[in-house]
Design an enzyme around this catalytic site. Structure first.
Site, PDB file in Angstrom:
ATOM      1  N   THR A   1     -62.893  -7.794  34.829  1.00 41.09           N
ATOM      2  CA  THR A   1     -63.486  -6.567  34.298  1.00 41.09           C
ATOM      3  C   THR A   1     -62.469  -5.422  34.246  1.00 41.09           C
ATOM      4  O   THR A   1     -61.369  -5.517  34.787  1.00 41.09           O
ATOM      5  CB  THR A   1     -64.676  -6.112  35.167  1.00 41.09           C
ATOM      6  OG1 THR A   1     -64.167  -5.675  36.434  1.00 41.09           O
ATOM      7  CG2 THR A   1     -65.679  -7.238  35.380  1.00 41.09           C
ATOM      8  N   CYS A   2     -62.898  -4.319  33.633  1.00 39.58           N
ATOM      9  CA  CYS A   2     -61.990  -3.172  33.495  1.00 39.58           C
ATOM     10  C   CYS A   2     -62.074  -2.244  34.704  1.00 39.58           C
ATOM     11  O   CYS A   2     -61.622  -1.106  34.645  1.00 39.58           O
ATOM     12  CB  CYS A   2     -62.302  -2.399  32.215  1.00 39.58           C
ATOM     13  SG  CYS A   2     -63.917  -1.613  32.254  1.00 39.58           S
ATOM     14  N   ASP A   3     -62.625  -2.723  35.811  1.00 38.44           N
ATOM     15  CA  ASP A   3     -62.772  -1.904  37.011  1.00 38.44           C
ATOM     16  C   ASP A   3     -61.604  -2.152  37.967  1.00 38.44           C
ATOM     17  O   ASP A   3     -61.266  -3.306  38.260  1.00 38.44           O
ATOM     18  CB  ASP A   3     -64.097  -2.267  37.701  1.00 38.44           C
ATOM     19  CG  ASP A   3     -64.438  -1.309  38.821  1.00 38.44           C
ATOM     20  OD1 ASP A   3     -65.380  -0.514  38.646  1.00 38.44           O
ATOM     21  OD2 ASP A   3     -63.763  -1.355  39.858  1.00 38.44           O
TER      22      ASP A   3
END
Ligand SMILES: Cc1ncc(COP(=O)(O)O)c(C=O)c1O
Length: 389
Positions: free
Chosen positions: A331-333
């Protein structure tokens, strides 16, 4: 740092489930029901007289619950949704224990409506709700106990002091409830058998102070599984528990034991099949391996690297060259980093398979419903033996 695969071979998962066959699209958690049944049988052998309430939260998959219900297991439930899941899978209401003391009057009414009659509590407020919504129900008062040695402790969220436990037992009796006994949880992935023995000593002193017979002593879950390091066999925990009960509840006062295992029954039954989305050496000079599953796809217990899953790839074998890697999710986290340094084959490339072993507990049930548009973790159940065998 270079290490060889011999080091991995030394710690190879013993008794790995047959569920390592390619599962199709990844990520996918493959659960082997034969392993679930085997772990349940081991626990029964370790604590022959104990009631077993499987903690549904660890893996609420219907097939898992069904396999355990068929084997005669009860269920530790934490919400009306878990009650419905346990009953639908063949569980019986009289074999359910509603062990989450954080609940609304509507939750209690729903539980009572389903016939649940055993509740764990740790506050006067909850007892009032129970007396109102489930009159006559049996209650176990949960003690706060020392959880040193737990990889994922509860951080003071549950349980009460011995003095408060005495007053709650008396409050239960005076409000028309059945003060059936005491419970505690020594923290999950608890490696010290003595943690149970110490907690049982506390429970015995509460029973003496309350002047009430403890009919049921629920010693919770917490039994550990071998992730990257070995743990004592469950028989050792059973022996420590039984010895402590004999010592602290001598003679005819011995209570009936109950346990609420989660991780122990399902972790080793699960292999989480994943793939490397990207393998690249970044500007920090480190090799980053991004998997198609991460913190939000079910690997919540990697937070703080609390649980270290063992990793397997198709490159593994005698003499294979390993090299360090940062292991991250897709994810982009920025928090979606699983481990800052693991040893993985130097030959690992984007698209290759990576398996996380003993991943059947607290994975699918923790997966987000759609962060970054990713679907919840897929689960497939297999039975490497067959229920009748
Ligand atoms: C009340 C209760 N019982 C049992 C369990 C299961 O614990 P474990 O998976 O460590 O056996 C939990 C886990 O959170 C719990 O909260």
């Amino acid at each position: 740092m270079l290490v060889t695969a011999d080091a991995l071979a030394e710690t190879a998962l013993t008794g790995a489930p047959a569920a390592v066959s390619p599962p199709g699209p990844t990520p996918c958690l493959v659960m082997d029901l034969a392993v679930v049944r085997a772990r349940y049988a081991e626990l029964r052998a370790a604590l022959p007289g104990a009631r077993v309430y499987y903690a549904v939260k660890a893996n609420p998959r219907a097939e898992v619950l069904g396999a355990l219900a068929d084997a005669g297991c009860g269920f530790d439930v934490a919400s009306p949704g878990e009650i419905e899941g346990a009953l639908a899978a063949g569980g019986r209401a009289e074999r359910l224990c509603y062990a989450n003391p954080v609940r609304t009057p509507a939750d209690v009414a729903a539980a009572a409506g389903h016939g649940v009659s055993l509740f764990v509590t740790d506050s006067g407020e909850d007892l009032e709700v129970l007396a109102d919504g489930a009159p006559g129900a049996s209650v176990l008062v949960r003690l706060a106990v020392d959880d040193t040695g737990s990889a994922t402790p509860f951080g003071g969220k549950f349980g009460c002091s011995p003095a408060r436990a005495v007053s709650l037992l008396l409050q239960a009796a005076s409000s028309g409830l059945d003060p059936a006994g005491l419970s505690f949880h020594v923290g999950s992935q608890q490696s010290r058998p003595a943690a149970w023995a110490d907690a049982i000593a506390v429970a015995a002193s509460v029973a003496a102070d309350a002047g009430l017979a403890v009919r049921i002593l629920d010693v919770g879950g917490g039994f550990p599984v071998p992730y990257r390091t070995p743990v004592p066999p469950v028989a050792e925990f059973g022996a420590a528990i039984e010895a402590a009960v004999r010592r602290h509840f001598p003679g005819r006062r011995a209570p009936e034991l109950a346990v609420e295992p989660g991780r122990l029954l399902v972790a080793e039954a699960g292999v989480l099949h994943a793939s490397a989305v990207r393998v690249s050496v970044r500007d920090d000079g480190r090799r980053w391996v991004y998997l198609d599953v991460g913190r939000y796809g079910g690997l919540a217990e990697t937070e703080g690297e609390a649980i270290g899953y063992r990793l397997a790839t198709d490159h593994d074998g005698p003499g294979v060259e390993l090299a360090p890697a940062v292991l991250a999710g897709p994810t982009c986290d920025g928090d979606d980093v699983l481990y800052r340094e693991v040893a993985l084959p130097a030959a690992l490339r984007s698209g290759d398979a990576v398996r996380l072993l003993a991943a059947g507990a607290y994975t699918a049930s923790y997966a987000s419903v759609g962060f970054n548009g990713l679907p919840p973790l897929a689960v497939r159940c297999v039975d490497s033996v067959g229920p009748g065998s």
